[in-house]
Write a protein that holds these residues in place. Structure first.
Motif, short mmCIF file in Angstrom:
data_model
loop_
_atom_site.label_atom_id
_atom_site.label_comp_id
_atom_site.label_asym_id
_atom_site.label_seq_id
_atom_site.Cartn_x
_atom_site.Cartn_y
_atom_site.Cartn_z
N UNK A 86 0.84 -1.20 0.00
CA UNK A 86 0.00 0.00 0.00
C UNK A 86 0.87 1.24 0.00
N UNK A 87 1.94 1.19 0.78
CA UNK A 87 2.86 2.33 0.89
C UNK A 87 3.50 2.63 -0.46
N UNK A 88 3.78 1.61 -1.25
CA UNK A 88 4.41 1.84 -2.55
C UNK A 88 3.44 2.45 -3.56
N UNK A 89 2.13 2.23 -3.38
CA UNK A 89 1.13 2.77 -4.29
C UNK A 89 0.70 4.17 -3.85
N UNK A 90 0.66 4.40 -2.57
CA UNK A 90 0.14 5.65 -2.01
C UNK A 90 0.82 6.91 -2.55
N UNK A 91 2.15 6.97 -2.63
CA UNK A 91 2.77 8.19 -3.15
C UNK A 91 2.33 8.54 -4.57
N UNK A 92 2.08 7.53 -5.39
CA UNK A 92 1.61 7.79 -6.74
C UNK A 92 0.25 8.48 -6.71
N UNK A 93 -0.63 7.99 -5.86
CA UNK A 93 -1.96 8.59 -5.73
C UNK A 93 -1.84 10.03 -5.23
N UNK A 94 -0.99 10.26 -4.22
CA UNK A 94 -0.80 11.60 -3.69
C UNK A 94 -0.16 12.52 -4.73
N UNK A 95 0.77 11.99 -5.49
CA UNK A 95 1.41 12.76 -6.56
C UNK A 95 0.41 13.20 -7.62
N UNK A 96 -0.53 12.32 -7.93
CA UNK A 96 -1.59 12.68 -8.87
C UNK A 96 -2.40 13.85 -8.32
N UNK A 97 -2.64 13.85 -7.01
CA UNK A 97 -3.35 14.98 -6.38
C UNK A 97 -2.60 16.29 -6.55
N UNK A 98 -1.28 16.26 -6.41
CA UNK A 98 -0.47 17.47 -6.57
C UNK A 98 -0.51 17.94 -8.02
N UNK A 99 -0.44 17.01 -8.97
CA UNK A 99 -0.52 17.37 -10.39
C UNK A 99 -1.88 18.02 -10.69
N UNK A 100 -2.95 17.44 -10.15
CA UNK A 100 -4.28 18.01 -10.38
C UNK A 100 -4.39 19.42 -9.79
N UNK A 101 -3.77 19.64 -8.63
CA UNK A 101 -3.75 20.98 -8.04
C UNK A 101 -3.04 21.96 -8.97
N UNK A 102 -1.95 21.53 -9.57
CA UNK A 102 -1.23 22.38 -10.52
C UNK A 102 -2.06 22.69 -11.75
N UNK A 103 -2.79 21.71 -12.23
CA UNK A 103 -3.65 21.92 -13.40
C UNK A 103 -4.76 22.92 -13.06
N UNK A 104 -5.29 22.84 -11.85
CA UNK A 104 -6.32 23.79 -11.42
C UNK A 104 -5.74 25.21 -11.38
N UNK A 105 -4.51 25.35 -10.89
CA UNK A 105 -3.86 26.67 -10.88
C UNK A 105 -3.64 27.18 -12.30
N UNK A 106 -3.34 26.27 -13.21
CA UNK A 106 -3.17 26.65 -14.61
C UNK A 106 -4.48 27.21 -15.17
N UNK A 107 -5.59 26.59 -14.79
CA UNK A 107 -6.90 27.11 -15.19
C UNK A 107 -7.10 28.53 -14.65
N UNK A 108 -6.71 28.75 -13.38
CA UNK A 108 -6.83 30.09 -12.80
C UNK A 108 -5.97 31.09 -13.58
N UNK A 109 -4.78 30.67 -13.99
CA UNK A 109 -3.90 31.54 -14.77
C UNK A 109 -4.56 31.92 -16.10
N UNK A 110 -5.15 30.94 -16.77
CA UNK A 110 -5.83 31.23 -18.04
C UNK A 110 -7.04 32.14 -17.83
N UNK A 111 -7.73 31.96 -16.69
CA UNK A 111 -8.86 32.85 -16.37
C UNK A 111 -8.37 34.29 -16.21
N UNK A 112 -7.24 34.46 -15.52
CA UNK A 112 -6.68 35.80 -15.37
C UNK A 112 -6.29 36.40 -16.72
#
Length: 186
Positions: A86-112
């Motif tokens: 589980x520990x070996x899979x968990x960081x990948x899932x958390x990393x996906x969350x960080x990538x999605x947060x970055x994509x959301x910020x990119x959307x905010x940048x395009x909105x600006x």
């Protein structure tokens, strides 16, 4: 509507900051705890199937609650006993969350950018850094899960701080945009 959005964004950013600090300061405990919580949760789901099977009074042809329950309980026990999986899979899932947060910020940048603010590029740069850090977490170049958890913690802290700054900045600029009447001109 803007206040509701701002409250949600700030709440998410604070959650990321807290999770980041916990992961950074207590990675080993976090790993074990997460694996055990997942294992226990799976065992409880399996137990519901077992209880459902034994509580049923009538015969239900084609119902596999007994076997489903047993398999799910054993999977939960396996997760608790073999938490390194589980520990070996968990960081990948958390990393996906960080990538999605970055994509959301990119959307905010395009909105600006669409609102005509030249400072959108700063948000886009933080979004790119966010995505980059998330990808590093996903690719797992480190040898131990504890160090990876620390990296995830740093990524969550970075993401939380940049989420807060982005939310405050975008909120101010959107307020200026609507107060100055630019929205009505379009």
């Amino acid at each position: 509507m803007l206040k509701s959005w701002k409250l949600q964004e700030v709440g998410g950013a604070v959650t990321l900051l807290i999770c980041g600090l916990v992961l950074l300061l207590m990675p080993e405990l976090t790993l074990v705890t997460i694996a055990n919580v997942i294992g226990i949760f799976v065992i409880v789901i399996g137990a519901f199937f077992l209880v459902s099977y034994f509580m049923r009074k009538e015969l239900a042809a084609g119902n596999n609650d007994l076997i489903k329950g047993l398999v799910i309980v054993f999977v939960g026990i396996f997760i608790c006993v073999k938490s390194e999986l589980v520990v070996s899979i968990l960081p990948v899932v958390l990393g996906i969350g960080v990538v999605l947060s970055g994509i959301l910020k990119l959307q905010h940048a395009f909105d600006l950018k669409r609102m005509g603010f030249g400072t959108w590029i700063r948000i886009a740069i933080t979004a790119a850094i966010n995505v980059f850090i998330g990808l590093i977490v996903i690719l797992n170049p480190f040898s131990t899960a504890a160090w990876l958890m620390r990296l995830v913690g740093i990524a969550f802290i970075f993401s939380g701080v940049t989420d807060l700054v982005t939310t405050i900045y975008v909120s101010r600029k959107a307020s200026e945009y609507y107060v100055d009447g630019k929205a009505e001109e379009e």
